[in-house]
Scaffold this active site. Structure first.
Site, PDB file in Angstrom:
ATOM      1  N   ASP A 116      52.826  33.120 -59.257  1.00  0.00           N
ATOM      2  CA  ASP A 116      52.016  33.424 -58.058  1.00  0.00           C
ATOM      3  C   ASP A 116      51.064  32.413 -58.074  1.00  0.00           C
ATOM      4  OD1 ASP A 116      53.550  35.406 -56.595  1.00  0.00           O
ATOM      5  OD2 ASP A 116      52.600  36.858 -57.687  1.00  0.00           O
ATOM      6  N   ASP A 147      27.410  33.964 -44.266  1.00  0.00           N
ATOM      7  CA  ASP A 147      28.962  33.754 -44.420  1.00  0.00           C
ATOM      8  C   ASP A 147      29.121  34.243 -46.144  1.00  0.00           C
ATOM      9  OD1 ASP A 147      31.557  33.877 -44.835  1.00  0.00           O
ATOM     10  OD2 ASP A 147      32.001  32.019 -43.960  1.00  0.00           O
ATOM     11  N   SER A 152      36.373  36.929 -36.867  1.00  0.00           N
ATOM     12  CA  SER A 152      36.942  38.077 -36.214  1.00  0.00           C
ATOM     13  C   SER A 152      38.321  37.656 -35.902  1.00  0.00           C
ATOM     14  CB  SER A 152      36.429  38.481 -34.809  1.00  0.00           C
ATOM     15  OG  SER A 152      36.878  37.577 -33.830  1.00  0.00           O
ATOM     16  N   ARG A 212      39.118  34.079 -34.513  1.00  0.00           N
ATOM     17  CA  ARG A 212      39.283  33.182 -35.563  1.00  0.00           C
ATOM     18  C   ARG A 212      38.274  32.149 -35.907  1.00  0.00           C
ATOM     19  NH1 ARG A 212      44.191  30.677 -35.934  1.00  0.00           N
ATOM     20  NH2 ARG A 212      44.565  30.652 -33.476  1.00  0.00           N
ATOM     21  N   LYS A 214      32.324  27.412 -36.710  1.00  0.00           N
ATOM     22  CA  LYS A 214      33.591  26.846 -37.682  1.00  0.00           C
ATOM     23  C   LYS A 214      34.787  27.596 -37.700  1.00  0.00           C
ATOM     24  CE  LYS A 214      32.002  28.386 -42.377  1.00  0.00           C
ATOM     25  NZ  LYS A 214      31.771  30.034 -42.034  1.00  0.00           N
ATOM     26  N   ASP A 272      57.636  43.683 -54.000  1.00  0.00           N
ATOM     27  CA  ASP A 272      58.188  42.892 -55.122  1.00  0.00           C
ATOM     28  C   ASP A 272      58.979  43.601 -56.163  1.00  0.00           C
ATOM     29  OD1 ASP A 272      56.741  40.591 -54.838  1.00  0.00           O
ATOM     30  OD2 ASP A 272      54.777  41.329 -55.623  1.00  0.00           O
TER      31      ASP A 272
END
Lengths: 675, 570
Positions: free
Chosen positions: A298, A335, A369, A373, A386, A513
């Site tokens: 992964d 942020d 949100s 976005r 942004k 998986d």
């Protein structure tokens, strides 16, 4: 548990192993190992012949003793390997105290011992309770202390639904309340299986071990024939070889070294995995790990560190880089996501723009949100946002602004290079693009290069689009990648690789998986994963660290290498032992063959005894190697072969010449000079 | 060894090396390719006729079990017919000397000997067999037993190279094509070559000649060249004459001697190229070839050196040429021409001889014995050498393959418990048979009664006899009178065991490998070419193949060698 791993030669362990070595002499247990069984039978015969040994009694006595030691040393090696596992199992067992479960029956919770729980029962666990058995959370969210199993003291969050709904018996709920459906039968819980595995109680011979045992048994049979027929050939030649001497020759020729250490090697391979906090459900899985030649990895967490980092500011026309950096930093100050923090740090590093307080009343932070976005901040009349290019474009155009063509070009080029573009806008003006980059783990490229040398192909699995995936794949140096991969794609890929004859390993944690984990030759489930994933794989990584897959492969390889190297060593030893024993057997009848006594051993008795003693001591000397495995480094097969052949092949030829000579010199003062 | 000896050896190896590729290509074309067009044009009608006569479709692939069954049935019928023919030869035509039928045990021994490609001769050819027995009874087997060996080798190689299938070829197709397209044409050419050197080819009764001393000498006549050709090319070894290749009618000139030595290992050598071609790894084929040649050269140099050094007792007495042991050797060939022939015939499981191995110095005689006891894998018999060697290859891959940290793989095929079991069976059975029969003969009255020499030399004679029988070599150390019931029966059983009880597990390996899917090759795969592999293979052959014979050899030739240097002879 990691801390509990005992030192290889703890005194208590040694004493227990010594006792166990004697207990293992029971013929029923010895039968399982034909090489050692023949050795023991030889020791018994030699001891019996003491009755009519006459003047040779002292010699035969010593010989018999050392033959018994050979068996005991081999048993000791096995017992020591088992003992190390048992010490770990003891520790696990202590955590499995008898717990009281709160079982739901007819809508009410009743208190019953955990031992009566059956699969499908519902139990309630509240803060402070020990979870009574393995299960799935069907209701609630809680922090759980899993230190008993993982050794990790930080609690983990477990919740119903999703990929983190599995709980393990023996772990403790720290806060909140869970309703759990029991998914394991009594005696087959994860902890039970772990203990059984560690103790080697359910240890079955692995395919390679079986093949090797056949080889060793056949060699034993062959040498048995050699020694039996030698008696007849001797009679023809006028020499009546005494029984103890023939037994000595037999024991020296049959592969006692590898025969004695074989099971210790297997047990210690599993032990090495456990010390890296990986539980394999069978020895077969460990062996299969050595054969893996395709790794499905992964991307996130294995190849890249989990989060993207800001790497570049690319301003729109008419904007300077510091202006863009300043605005981007302002938008990200509050942020708390790793991406946001990385923008603040990058602006500081590149343009020395300090982080400012956002405490003023007129400033507000706009969190991300799913609807907009976007994230950003409104402060001192500035409105900075942004977000993804299409979200910002919609935001700008809504206010009557224009999304510059140059920025579209920057966004496209960033995507092509495997970066994630974040567009920054102030008001209705686009300032430019912050490029976020997946950070490839340090050293991982070198690791992949090593794997390639070992003939292992690495395939990166990612949900990213093909462009991004290709760029990261190139940077990390993987051989292949699968972009926009779904769990079904993984399964298909595994089937395709296996159809071509490859052996595939992968890691996974989600329920979806599970089919791929079950199909893979080595499927490593993360301990944080769902119960379904943990059931499907054949290994569980308690640290939930996907990079460990590489170590698992290395442990598997080391296990096989140790077996092969010691087999080679054991067989190569025979040459020197022949040169010690054969001349000794013949020299009384044919004195002229004295030149064949290459080692110039003092007397026939001393020569035979020295060979037998060497044969016994070499088992003890090689126990550390058997338990720790041969030194391992990532090399191509041809290079590994040359190295191991030199050490264990040539070494196996030469070592006994030196060893037997030294033992002979040590024996000289005791006067085995013939009687 | 003289410089001229070295030159001959180098010339010999170069010629063998050069012939290996074309022969390998021919084998590939005939067995697994489309054939060679001019040959097909001439021989195809004959082949088609054969299929029509026996009613078998050669294109129908067989499983290993079907292949083995066909092989055993075919060999059994051949052996029984030959046994009966030998028993009844007195009443059959082409018997100008009016020889009576052979005794039961001799007929059994001889039939077993020829069906197994051994050609052990408890009888004297020219003094006990009719022309019919020689040509039909024995020469037939010289072709078919060689073809059976080569077919088995081809089947094993197919098993190695095929993927996820249960078939390994068609036995009937293989032996017929090998016989028609390889052995018959090769023998035709080789017979003519031999005749050009003076080997006789006629149906005359014996010539009665008067010697210079006025005594009567009976000189045998017969179809020698045709039988000598297949005896050599098919690694059979059974001579028309009792003296075999030492007889001037079977091996008249040094050139003829050289050609015969060259032809003995030809099939075995060519098969290694076939192996490389089939597996798509020519370097692997050459690595196997190199391992064979290294052992062969080491043996030859050792043997020739000991023979050139001669017998120290003779030197002291001044009764022998100071430069070597010529006892039992043809002066036409000299020491090197004899010792090279001895090592070639021992290594390649042929058994044709041009000198008395019994008369070698103890250490010199040890060499051919040792080469046989390695399992006849140093080039080995037609086909048998390759399949025996591949058993060692698989074992090498298994032991050493673990050392690279993977489940051992041979050319991508996993070597697991089943293969190892079969490999060990095919190694244990011959080694065990040699040792047990030798021990039995050593402690039995019948065993000692056959001895011509006492002490370690006698032991060597017995060991050599059973080694030669089990290894399907057929050469005799001599000095042992084996035409007695017990020896004939035990040697016959040894030959059958050494052939068929080895052949069955080997075909089972072929079936087991064919069923597997080959893993793709990559940097982590165990390499089966290059010097490292060759060294490993040599190590495995010496450790596993030779270790079991060390004690027996020590009591035989080794002790004798040291005793000789202390003045004792046997």
């Amino acid at each position: 548990m990691r801390a509990e791993s005992p030192a290889p030669f703890d005194r208590v362990l040694l004493a227990t192993a010594a006792k166990e070595a004697v207990r293992k002499l029971a013929p029923g247990r010895m039968m399982k190992n034909p090489v050692l069984f023949v050795t023991m039978a030889g020791a018994a015969l030699s001891t019996l012949s003491l009755c009519n040994a006459g003047s040779d009694r002292v010699f035969v006595l010593h010989l018999s003793l050392w033959l018994w030691f050979t068996v005991l040393f081999a048993n000791f090696a096995e017992a020591l390997a088992e003992g190390r596992g048992r010490a770990q199992a003891e520790h696990l067992r202590r955590t499995r105290k008898e717990t009281i479960a709160k079982r739901f029956r007819n809508g009410a919770a009743e208190r019953v011992p955990a031992s009566v729980l059956e699969r499908g029962d519902l139990v309630l666990c509240e803060s402070g309770d020990v979870i009574p058995a393995d299960g799935e959370i069907i209701e609630g969210i809680a922090s759980v202390d899993e230190a008993a199993i993982t050794g990790e003291s930080a609690p983990v969050i477990r919740e119903s639904g999703g990929d983190r709904n599995a709980v393990t018996g023996g772990t403790r709920v720290l806060s909140d309340r869970l309703v759990i459906r029991i998914t394991s039968d009594k005696g087959f819980t994860f902890l039970d299986r772990m203990i059984a595995m560690v103790e080697g109680a359910k240890r079955q011979k692995t395919p390679n071990e079986i093949a090797l045992t056949i080889l060793l048994s056949a060699m034993t049979l062959l040498f048995l024939l050699v020694c039996l027929t030698l008696k007849a050939l001797g009679l023809f030649s006028g020499v009546d070889f005494p029984l103890p001497t023939l037994v000595a020759l037999l024991v020296c020729l049959i592969p006692t070294t590898i025969g004695g250490l074989l099971s210790a090697i297997g047990i210690s391979g599993i032990d090495r995995l456990i010390r890296r906090n990986v539980i394999a459900t069978s020895g077969r899985a460990v062996e299969a790990a050595g054969d893996i030649d395709v790794l499905l990895l992964d991307k996130t967490g294995t190849i890249t560190i989990g989060n993207r980092m800001a790497s570049d500011f690319r301003p729109a026309p008419g904007v300077t880089e510091p202006q863009l950096a300043d605005a981007a930093q302002l938008a990200s100050l509050a942020d708390e996501t790793p991406e946001g923090r990385s923008i603040v740090v990058l602006a500081k590093q590149m343009f020395n723009i300090r982080g400012r307080e956002l405490g003023r009343p007129q400033s507000t932070f706009i969190p991300f949100s799913a609807q907009t976005r976007m994230s950003g901040a409104d402060l001192e009349g500035r409105s900075i946002r942004k977000g993804a290019a299409d979200a910002i474009k919609a935001h700008i155009e809504q206010q009557g602004g224009l999304f510059p063509r140059e920025v579209v070009r920057i966004v496209e080029s960033a995507s092509r290079n495997g970066r994630t573009p974040l567009v920054v806008a102030e008001g209705r003006r686009v300032l430019g693009v912050v490029e976020l980059k997946d950070v490839v783990k340090g050293g991982i490229k070198e690791r992949f290069a090593q794997l390639r040398k070992m003939g292992i192909k690495t395939v990166m699995i990612t949900g990213d689009n093909p462009l991004t995936a290709a760029a990261i794949a190139a940077e990390a140096g993987v051989d292949d990648f699968m972009a926009e991969a779904t769990p079904e794609d993984k399964l298909r890929r595994i089937l395709a690789e296996q159809a071509e004859g490859h052996l595939v390993a992968m890691t996974g944690d989600g329920t979806n998986d599970a089919p791929a984990l079950a199909q893979a030759d080595v499927g490593v489930a993360m301990n944080t994963g769902t119960q379904a994933a943990r059931e499907a794989g054949n290994m569980v990584d308690l640290d939930s660290n996907p990079t460990k897959l590489i170590e698992i492969v290395e442990i598997g390889k080391q296990l096989l290498m140790t077996r092969g190297s010691l087999t080679t060593f054991s067989l190569a030893n025979d040459v020197a032992k022949y040169f010690a024993i054969l001349p000794a057997m013949l020299v009384r009848r044919f004195p002229s063959i004295e030149p064949l006594n290459l080692m110039r051993l003092t007397s026939p008795e001393s020569a035979i005894l020295s060979a037998v003693i060497f044969n016994a001591l070499v088992i003890i000397a090689l126990i550390p190697l058997a338990l720790q495995g041969v030194p391992y480094s990532a090399m191509g097969a041809a290079a590994v072969l040359r190295r191991n052949l030199l050490i264990y092949g040539l070494g196996g030829l030469a070592a006994p010449f030196a060893g037997i000579k030294i033992i002979d010199l040590c024996l000289a003062p005791f006067g085995f000079s013939g009687s | 060894m003289e410089p001229s000896d070295w030159l001959q050896l180098i010339f010999y190896l170069a010629a063998l090396g050069l012939l290996t590729k074309p022969l390998g290509l021919l084998l590939f074309a005939v067995l697994d390719g489309g054939g060679i067009r001019p040959m097909e044009r001439i021989l195809k009608p004959l082949e088609t006729l054969t299929w029509r006569l026996i009613g078998i479709d050669p294109r129908k692939e067989q499983s290993w079990f079907g292949y083995t069954k066909s092989l055993l049935v075919f060999s059994l019928i051949g052996a029984i017919l030959t046994g009966l023919m030998l028993r009844a030869q007195g009443a059959l035509p082409l018997n100008p000397q009016h020889f009576p039928g052979l005794s039961d045990h001799l007929a059994f021994n001889t039939a077993a000997s020829y069906v197994t490609n051994t050609n052990w001769q408890s009888y004297g050819g020219e003094s006990s067999l009719s022309h019919l027995s020689q040509m039909v009874g024995l020469t037939y087997h010289n072709f078919t037993s060689a073809a059976v060996g080569m077919a088995t080798a081809a089947a094993l190689v197919r098993g190695i190279t095929r993927n996820s299938t249960h078939t390994i070829g068609n036995f009937w197709g293989d032996i017929v094509r090998i016989t028609f397209y390889i052995l018959l044409p090769a023998c035709l050419g080789f017979s003519l070559l031999l005749v050009s050197q003076g080997v006789i080819q006629n149906f005359d009764p014996c010539t009665h000649a008067k010697t210079v001393e006025g005594r009567q000498q009976i000189i045998a006549q017969g179809p020698v060249a045709s039988q000598a050709a297949i005896k050599i090319l098919g690694s059979n070894g059974g001579g028309f004459m009792r003296a075999n290749a030492a007889h001037p009618f079977e091996n008249p000139t040094p050139l003829c001697n050289f050609l015969q030595m060259l032809a003995i290992p030809l099939m075995g050598s060519g098969l290694t190229y076939y192996l490389g071609r089939m597996t798509g790894n020519q370097a692997h084929g050459w690595a196997v070839w190199t391992a064979m040649i290294v052992l062969f050269v080491a043996g030859t140099v050792a043997c020739a050196s000991f023979e050139a050094a001669g017998n120290p007792i003779h030197h002291q007495l001044g009764i022998a040429r100071a430069d070597g042991n010529l006892e039992g050797k043809e002066v036409r060939f000299g020491i090197f021409g004899s010792t090279l022939f001895a090592t070639v015939t021992a290594a390649a499981s042929c058994g044709a001889v041009n000198c008395m191995h019994d008369s070698f110095t103890p250490a010199g005689g040890l060499v051919p014995l040792f080469l046989i006891d390695l399992g006849e894998v140093v080039i080995g018999g037609a086909g048998a050498g390759l399949y025996g060697m591949l058993v060692f290859v698989i074992l090498t891959v298994f032991i050493a393959g673990l050392m690279v940290g993977r489940t051992p793989e041979y050319l991508g095929k996993k070597i697991q418990a089943r293969e190892i079991k079969l490999v060990m069976i095919s190694l244990l059975i011959p080694a065990g048979t040699i040792l047990v029969f030798t021990a039995l003969a050593c402690v039995s009255r019948w065993g000692r009664d056959g001895l011509g020499n006492a002490g370690p030399h006698g032991l060597t004679e017995i060991l050599y006899a059973y080694s030669s029988a089990v290894g399907n070599n057929g050469s005799s150390f001599a000095g042992l009178r084996t035409n007695a019931p017990a020896y004939n029966v035990t040697l016959g059983l040894a030959m059958l065991t050494g052939r068929f009880l080895v052949l069955v597990p080997i075909l089972a390996i072929a079936g087991s490998l064919a069923a597997k899917q080959a893993a793709p090759l990559h940097a982590g795969t165990f390499p089966v070419d290059g010097p490292t592999f060759t060294v490993l293979l040599l190590g495995t052959i010496l450790l596993v193949g030779a270790l079991s014979f060390f004690p027996a050899l020590a009591l035989g030739p080794v002790v004798e060698h040291f005793l000789m240097h202390h003045g004792a002879l046997f």
